[in-house]
Every structure is written in C-alpha cells, then in structure tokens.
Scaffold this motif. Structure first.
Motif, PDB file in Angstrom:
ATOM      1  N   GLN A 138       3.274   7.777  -3.142  1.00  0.00           N
ATOM      2  CA  GLN A 138       2.231   8.511  -2.431  1.00  0.00           C
ATOM      3  C   GLN A 138       2.636   8.764  -0.976  1.00  0.00           C
ATOM      4  OE1 GLN A 138       1.763   5.656  -4.177  1.00  0.00           O
ATOM      5  NE2 GLN A 138       0.510   6.299  -5.912  1.00  0.00           N
ATOM      6  N   GLN A 139       3.233   7.765  -0.336  1.00  0.00           N
ATOM      7  CA  GLN A 139       3.686   7.945   1.038  1.00  0.00           C
ATOM      8  C   GLN A 139       4.796   8.988   1.117  1.00  0.00           C
ATOM      9  OE1 GLN A 139       4.653   3.864   1.953  1.00  0.00           O
ATOM     10  NE2 GLN A 139       2.620   3.444   2.780  1.00  0.00           N
ATOM     11  N   TRP A 140       5.673   9.001   0.127  1.00  0.00           N
ATOM     12  CA  TRP A 140       6.732  10.023   0.066  1.00  0.00           C
ATOM     13  C   TRP A 140       6.109  11.411  -0.011  1.00  0.00           C
ATOM     14  CZ3 TRP A 140      11.733  10.895   0.843  1.00  0.00           C
ATOM     15  CH2 TRP A 140      12.354  11.970   0.230  1.00  0.00           C
ATOM     16  N   ARG A 141       5.081  11.569  -0.852  1.00  0.00           N
ATOM     17  CA  ARG A 141       4.426  12.876  -0.966  1.00  0.00           C
ATOM     18  C   ARG A 141       3.807  13.294   0.362  1.00  0.00           C
ATOM     19  NH1 ARG A 141       1.943  10.946  -6.037  1.00  0.00           N
ATOM     20  NH2 ARG A 141      -0.090  11.277  -5.087  1.00  0.00           N
ATOM     21  N   VAL A 142       3.179  12.366   1.053  1.00  0.00           N
ATOM     22  CA  VAL A 142       2.586  12.677   2.358  1.00  0.00           C
ATOM     23  C   VAL A 142       3.678  13.136   3.328  1.00  0.00           C
ATOM     24  CG1 VAL A 142       1.446  11.667   4.381  1.00  0.00           C
ATOM     25  CG2 VAL A 142       0.550  11.210   2.085  1.00  0.00           C
ATOM     26  N   LEU A 143       4.772  12.397   3.382  1.00  0.00           N
ATOM     27  CA  LEU A 143       5.862  12.782   4.277  1.00  0.00           C
ATOM     28  C   LEU A 143       6.443  14.141   3.899  1.00  0.00           C
ATOM     29  CD1 LEU A 143       7.798   9.412   4.766  1.00  0.00           C
ATOM     30  CD2 LEU A 143       6.211  10.526   6.367  1.00  0.00           C
ATOM     31  N   ARG A 144       6.621  14.390   2.605  1.00  0.00           N
ATOM     32  CA  ARG A 144       7.172  15.676   2.147  1.00  0.00           C
ATOM     33  C   ARG A 144       6.286  16.839   2.583  1.00  0.00           C
ATOM     34  NH1 ARG A 144       9.880  18.415   0.166  1.00  0.00           N
ATOM     35  NH2 ARG A 144       9.648  18.685  -2.036  1.00  0.00           N
ATOM     36  N   VAL A 145       4.973  16.685   2.388  1.00  0.00           N
ATOM     37  CA  VAL A 145       4.042  17.753   2.757  1.00  0.00           C
ATOM     38  C   VAL A 145       4.067  17.978   4.264  1.00  0.00           C
ATOM     39  CG1 VAL A 145       1.597  18.387   2.847  1.00  0.00           C
ATOM     40  CG2 VAL A 145       2.558  17.477   0.729  1.00  0.00           C
ATOM     41  N   LEU A 146       4.022  16.902   5.034  1.00  0.00           N
ATOM     42  CA  LEU A 146       4.038  17.052   6.493  1.00  0.00           C
ATOM     43  C   LEU A 146       5.355  17.633   6.984  1.00  0.00           C
ATOM     44  CD1 LEU A 146       2.254  13.744   7.517  1.00  0.00           C
ATOM     45  CD2 LEU A 146       1.310  16.065   7.626  1.00  0.00           C
ATOM     46  N   ALA A 147       6.464  17.222   6.384  1.00  0.00           N
ATOM     47  CA  ALA A 147       7.767  17.762   6.785  1.00  0.00           C
ATOM     48  C   ALA A 147       7.847  19.256   6.477  1.00  0.00           C
ATOM     49  CB  ALA A 147       8.896  17.007   6.087  1.00  0.00           C
TER      50      ALA A 147
ATOM     51  N   LEU B 284      13.207   5.702  -3.985  1.00  0.00           N
ATOM     52  CA  LEU B 284      12.272   5.180  -2.986  1.00  0.00           C
ATOM     53  C   LEU B 284      12.364   3.674  -2.832  1.00  0.00           C
ATOM     54  CD1 LEU B 284       9.111   7.363  -3.688  1.00  0.00           C
ATOM     55  CD2 LEU B 284      10.811   7.611  -1.869  1.00  0.00           C
ATOM     56  N   GLY B 285      12.940   2.998  -3.818  1.00  0.00           N
ATOM     57  CA  GLY B 285      13.070   1.555  -3.747  1.00  0.00           C
ATOM     58  C   GLY B 285      13.775   1.090  -2.490  1.00  0.00           C
ATOM     59  N   GLU B 286      14.694   1.891  -2.014  1.00  0.00           N
ATOM     60  CA  GLU B 286      15.451   1.513  -0.818  1.00  0.00           C
ATOM     61  C   GLU B 286      14.764   1.926   0.477  1.00  0.00           C
ATOM     62  OE1 GLU B 286      18.685   5.081  -0.546  1.00  0.00           O
ATOM     63  OE2 GLU B 286      18.765   3.803  -2.334  1.00  0.00           O
ATOM     64  N   THR B 287      13.673   2.692   0.395  1.00  0.00           N
ATOM     65  CA  THR B 287      13.024   3.190   1.608  1.00  0.00           C
ATOM     66  C   THR B 287      11.901   2.297   2.108  1.00  0.00           C
ATOM     67  OG1 THR B 287      11.328   4.460   0.442  1.00  0.00           O
ATOM     68  CG2 THR B 287      13.441   5.583   0.884  1.00  0.00           C
ATOM     69  N   GLY B 288      11.305   1.519   1.215  1.00  0.00           N
ATOM     70  CA  GLY B 288      10.149   0.714   1.604  1.00  0.00           C
ATOM     71  C   GLY B 288       8.858   1.510   1.639  1.00  0.00           C
TER      72      GLY B 288
ATOM     73  N   ASP C  40      17.145  11.400   5.495  1.00  0.00           N
ATOM     74  CA  ASP C  40      18.099  10.470   4.894  1.00  0.00           C
ATOM     75  C   ASP C  40      18.128  10.544   3.365  1.00  0.00           C
ATOM     76  OD1 ASP C  40      18.705   9.587   7.439  1.00  0.00           O
ATOM     77  OD2 ASP C  40      17.557   7.712   7.269  1.00  0.00           O
ATOM     78  N   HIS C  41      17.055  11.071   2.756  1.00  0.00           N
ATOM     79  CA  HIS C  41      16.964  11.095   1.294  1.00  0.00           C
ATOM     80  C   HIS C  41      16.911  12.501   0.703  1.00  0.00           C
ATOM     81  CE1 HIS C  41      15.933   7.008   2.391  1.00  0.00           C
ATOM     82  NE2 HIS C  41      16.465   6.695   1.231  1.00  0.00           N
ATOM     83  N   THR C  42      17.049  13.516   1.554  1.00  0.00           N
ATOM     84  CA  THR C  42      17.003  14.899   1.067  1.00  0.00           C
ATOM     85  C   THR C  42      18.093  15.175   0.042  1.00  0.00           C
ATOM     86  OG1 THR C  42      15.935  15.732   3.054  1.00  0.00           O
ATOM     87  CG2 THR C  42      17.197  17.321   1.765  1.00  0.00           C
ATOM     88  N   GLU C  43      19.295  14.749   0.329  1.00  0.00           N
ATOM     89  CA  GLU C  43      20.403  15.023  -0.590  1.00  0.00           C
ATOM     90  C   GLU C  43      20.179  14.335  -1.945  1.00  0.00           C
ATOM     91  OE1 GLU C  43      25.203  14.328  -0.742  1.00  0.00           O
ATOM     92  OE2 GLU C  43      24.277  14.717   1.207  1.00  0.00           O
ATOM     93  N   HIS C  44      19.727  13.090  -1.906  1.00  0.00           N
ATOM     94  CA  HIS C  44      19.464  12.355  -3.146  1.00  0.00           C
ATOM     95  C   HIS C  44      18.326  13.025  -3.928  1.00  0.00           C
ATOM     96  CE1 HIS C  44      18.922   8.110  -5.102  1.00  0.00           C
ATOM     97  NE2 HIS C  44      18.965   9.067  -5.997  1.00  0.00           N
ATOM     98  N   ALA C  45      17.245  13.375  -3.226  1.00  0.00           N
ATOM     99  CA  ALA C  45      16.107  14.031  -3.883  1.00  0.00           C
ATOM    100  C   ALA C  45      16.519  15.381  -4.471  1.00  0.00           C
ATOM    101  CB  ALA C  45      14.951  14.202  -2.894  1.00  0.00           C
TER     102      ALA C  45
END
Length: 145
Positions: free
Chosen positions: A39-48, A31-35, A108-113
C-alpha cells in the motif's frame, strides 16, 4: 430451476484473486528489501507520477479506502517518506506530497519494477497485456479514459 454457478476454475472473482497473487508475488519480493508495504508503494508511485494531491484523490488513485490511507500516511510521514500539509485555500483539505526519501525508494526500485512489468508483458505478449489492462478497466466502475 436453480441456475448452477460456474466452476471455481472459471469463477471471475476467484480467477482475479489468483491472478492478483501471481502479479503481487514478485512485487512483494522486491518490496521486502525496502521496508515498505504494498500500500505504501502504491502511495509513493501515485505521488511520484502525479505530484502533490489531496488525500481523497490520493486514496482513490492508490486504490485505498480513505480511513486506511489516513493510517498509512501517518506511518509514511513518520518514516519521512511523505509530507502532509493543509491546503492554503481550503484548510479542511490535507495535501500529501512525496519527500526526497520517498522518491529515492521509487528511483532505487524503478529498474526492478520495470523488469517485473516486462516479465508480465513477455509472458502474455504485449497485445494481450494491453488488452488485459483494457478489459480490467471495463470492470472498474470509476475507470476513466
């Protein structure tokens, strides 16, 4: 007679905190490269995964306190990662949806995750990984099958 506490090496709360740090370290690095924050990642994951939803449901599914989600959602809306609208039927309900910019971060980060998850599965073994998730779900008072 006073009962002794287990050693801190065998303390469930301490073990969970240590495990959380071990799990989150590679995710924080990603996430360091995403800005965006964890918590924001979790929100995006749930919404996606689930699509647009009301803020109460989103807070629950993203494991956030409702007041925290309110603050986080404002920042995410300002970054163009989500939209916030009033429900057409119940104007008190706020609906939150992921934008294309937010979906791009996930894409953009699915493969890394997925690689991070695969690393944990490899380290634990698939069966142990699944069992760990099942055992942890047993500790969640809100867990549903």
């Amino acid at each position: 007679m006073t009962k002794q506490l287990p050693s801190t090496k065998r303390s469930l709360p301490i073990a969970l905190l240590r495990a959380r740090e071990g799990v989150m370290a590679p995710i924080r690095e990603m996430l360091g490269e995403t800005g965006i924050t964890e918590q924001q990642w979790r929100v995006l994951r749930v919404l996606a995964e689930h699509g647009s939803m009301d803020s109460t449901t989103l807070a629950d599914r993203a494991s956030l306190l409702f007041p925290s989600l309110t603050r986080i959602a404002t920042a995410m809306r300002d970054k163009g990662l989500i939209t916030q609208t009033r429900d057409n039927v119940d104007r008190r309900r706020q609906m939150i949806a992921i934008t294309q910019a937010g979906q791009n971060i996930i894409d953009d980060h699915t493969e890394h995750a997925a690689g991070i998850v695969a690393g944990f599965q490899s380290r634990l073994g698939h069966e142990n990984y699944e069992q760990l998730l099942d055992l942890l779900a047993m500790l969640d008072p809100d867990a549903q099958d």
